[in-house]
Each structure stands twice: as C-alpha cells, then as structure tokens.
Design an enzyme around this catalytic site. Structure first.
Site, PDB file in Angstrom:
ATOM      1  N   CYS A 295      37.615  32.195  36.646  1.00 18.31           N
ATOM      2  CA  CYS A 295      38.624  33.153  36.043  1.00 18.31           C
ATOM      3  C   CYS A 295      39.676  32.134  35.217  1.00 18.31           C
ATOM      4  CB  CYS A 295      39.649  33.724  37.251  1.00 18.31           C
ATOM      5  SG  CYS A 295      40.429  35.164  37.052  1.00 18.31           S
TER       6      CYS A 295
ATOM      7  N   HIS B  98      35.542  36.427  40.463  1.00 16.99           N
ATOM      8  CA  HIS B  98      35.762  35.858  41.617  1.00 16.99           C
ATOM      9  C   HIS B  98      34.478  36.259  42.708  1.00 16.99           C
ATOM     10  CE1 HIS B  98      39.712  34.117  40.860  1.00 16.99           C
ATOM     11  NE2 HIS B  98      39.948  35.286  40.486  1.00 16.99           N
TER      12      HIS B  98
ATOM     13  N   GLU C 298      33.847  34.195  44.988  1.00 12.98           N
ATOM     14  CA  GLU C 298      34.090  33.988  46.115  1.00 12.98           C
ATOM     15  C   GLU C 298      34.811  34.447  47.171  1.00 12.98           C
ATOM     16  OE1 GLU C 298      37.525  32.834  43.692  1.00 12.98           O
ATOM     17  OE2 GLU C 298      35.488  33.112  43.229  1.00 12.98           O
TER      18      GLU C 298
END
Length: 320
Positions: free
Chosen positions: A142, A235, A237
């Site tokens: 990001c 993202h 994750e």
C-alpha cells in the site's frame, strides 16, 4: 516447517488457535536447518494487528521462517504498548550489518502528506537503500509500495477524488509468473487508500512489470524483473473485519466515509463481511516465500549481492 517466533508474541497464541503450526524459538534452535530470515518493517499504528495478519500468511508454508520485527527510530507510534515495542521490536541500527532473505514494508496512514513531509521519511529512504544490498527480496504494501516506487523509480502518487475502499476484482496479467502462478484469472483483494499510482508511469520504467490490475482499483501488483522488489497497492493480508472496523471507526469520528464496496452482503453493515481474498493472499505470500525467496536466495545468507548485480538472466544458485 513452521514459522519461528517468540512464544510471548501475541501472534503465537492467535495462530496456534487457528491450527497453524507455530514453533517457539527455543525448539527451533535445536533443529539443524537454516530458516529463512524474514523481517517486517511495521509502519502501521496498531502494530499487533498488522503482525497477526502478516504472520498468518507467512506461516502457511512448509518452510521454516524466522521473523524479525522492525520499527522506525525517528518516530514511535502511540497505538501499541511501549512494553510490546521494547520487547519484540528492533530498529534498523540493530540489524544494519545483517542480511535477510526477505523483508516486508507495510503501509502507513500518512497518504495525506507528501513523502518528504512524513516524519520518518529520511530514515525510510535509508532503509529502502539498505534493502538493495542486505535483503534478497522485498515486498512493499500500500503506502509502502507508493513510497518505494517514488524513492527507487521517481513514480508519483496521485490523490483520488474519493477514498478507494472495499474489496475489488483483479485480473492476473502473468498466469505463469513465479509470484502470481496459481491465482485465478480473476481474484479479489481489499484496498483502503486515498491515493494511486498510474499505469502509464509504471510502464515508462523498463525494469518494472505490472503483474496484476483492476478496472476499479487500478494497478495492483508491480515487480521488477528479477522479483527482488515487489509492490502491492492493496491489502491481501487483511482480516475479515479489518475494513469493517475501519468503517465504523471513521463513522464514529464523524468522518466522511462510504460503505466498503463489494464487502458486506447486500451492503448490510450489520451482516458478517464476506471473505473473498484469503485464497489469493495464501497464493501470493506463499509464492513469494517459495519462488522469489527460498528458491533463489543464497544458502549462505552473507552471499546476498547488491540488487542491481543480478539481472533477469542471471539466476543465483538454487537453495537445496
């Protein structure tokens, strides 16, 4: 093989409860194997949450992975207990003479600032330069991806008309690439950002390739040709409730925020968010550890060479 972390780290209990094989450092030290040395430069304010998210995907691999958590020295956040930082985190000065197989640089909530206005920008530049000689492969996430593209390649970021916030469909440009192999032709990933990079700016840099992009979210995964620098603008994750928590946080602060796109079932904010990106996250992080790091990093970690010394046609010795 499992991930190797201190038993006292909160992620140890979290991952163990999810039946993820986690090995404490005492047990791992008795095994005759060189674990991959992976560092995480955690720029997120709530560091424990970011640790849990990233360690979950770094654990989903047969490789033994030894984790080092890093923070900036020039700026210490206030959203994580100082006792946690003192116990588990190190600064770049503590490891500057070490080499790492891999490093992850997280995002940070500083998009509203020019890069040069960020309090730890000079330190981050030094760290990003250090990775070129001391880290075999680095993932930037990001804002971390935007910062690295700006620093290494002079690629600017641009303010969006409104926040890109939700879970978006992407396509895979290189189905057989080491980093993206196994991804569906179309897959999903969360985004939460106010800025973007532009495709035409990336295409001007001959050493960069756009591996994945989205009609709504734009450029997603960019990498240099030897995959030692990887830039992910979203993202993968994130947990199930990360966007939900962010939405209600901003709502409670009275900030202007729209419902995350393609996230709640029928945009019902009281419903359980649908997870549509977990498989893709496992593929990308697993591929990075296996193909971009393990299969190419030198067995003798001190043999890691300067980034530009390895061209696309020069492959280092395979680790066995």
């Amino acid at each position: 093989m499992p991930i190797k972390i201190p038993k006292e780290l909160p992620a140890f209990d979290v991952l163990s409860s999810e039946n993820i094989f986690v090995m404490n450092t005492e047990r791992a030290d008795t095994q005759d194997i060189r674990a991959l040395k992976i560092a995480i430069l955690n720029l997120m304010p709530i560091k424990i949450q970011a640790e849990n998210q990233l360690l979950r995907y770094l654990s989903n691999t047969p490789l033994q992975v030894e984790i080092t958590l890093l923070q900036t020295k020039s700026y210490i956040g206030t959203h994580t207990p100082i006792e946690h930082l003192e116990k588990f985190y190190r600064c770049i000065d503590d490891v500057k003479n070490q080499k790492f197989d891999g490093l992850i640089i997280t995002g940070a909530p500083v998009e509203h600032l020019d890069f040069e206005e960020v309090e730890y920008w000079e330190e981050l530049k030094d760290i990003m330069d250090w990775t070129k000689s001391n880290v075999f492969s680095t993932i930037h996430i990001c804002w971390g991806a935007q910062a690295a593209l700006y620093h290494h390649y002079d690629i600017e970021k641009y303010i969006l008309d409104k926040k890109l916030f939700g879970v978006y469909k992407h396509w895979n440009n290189y189905a057989n690439d080491n980093l993206t192999r196994g991804l569906n032709d179309e897959f999903y990933a969360p985004h939460s950002r106010h800025t973007e990079i532009k495709r035409e700016d990336v295409e001007k840099v001959k050493d960069l390739e756009i591996l994945s992009e989205s009609k709504e979210a734009g450029v997603f995964i960019v990498a240099n040709k030897n995959r030692r620098q990887i830039f992910i603008t979203g993202h993968l994750e994130y947990d199930r409730d990360t966007l939900k928590d962010e939405y209600f946080r901003d709502l409670n602060k009275g900030l202007e925020i729209e419902i995350p796109k393609h996230y709640f079932n029928n945009d019902d904010i009281n419903s359980n968010p649908l997870v549509t990106w977990r498989e893709s996250a496992n593929v990308v992080f697993g591929n990075w550890l296996n193909y971009c790091v393990y299969q190419n990093t030198p067995y003798n970690i001190d043999d890691i060479s300067y980034l530009d010394d390895i061209s696309q046609s020069q492959k280092p010795k395979i680790r066995i």
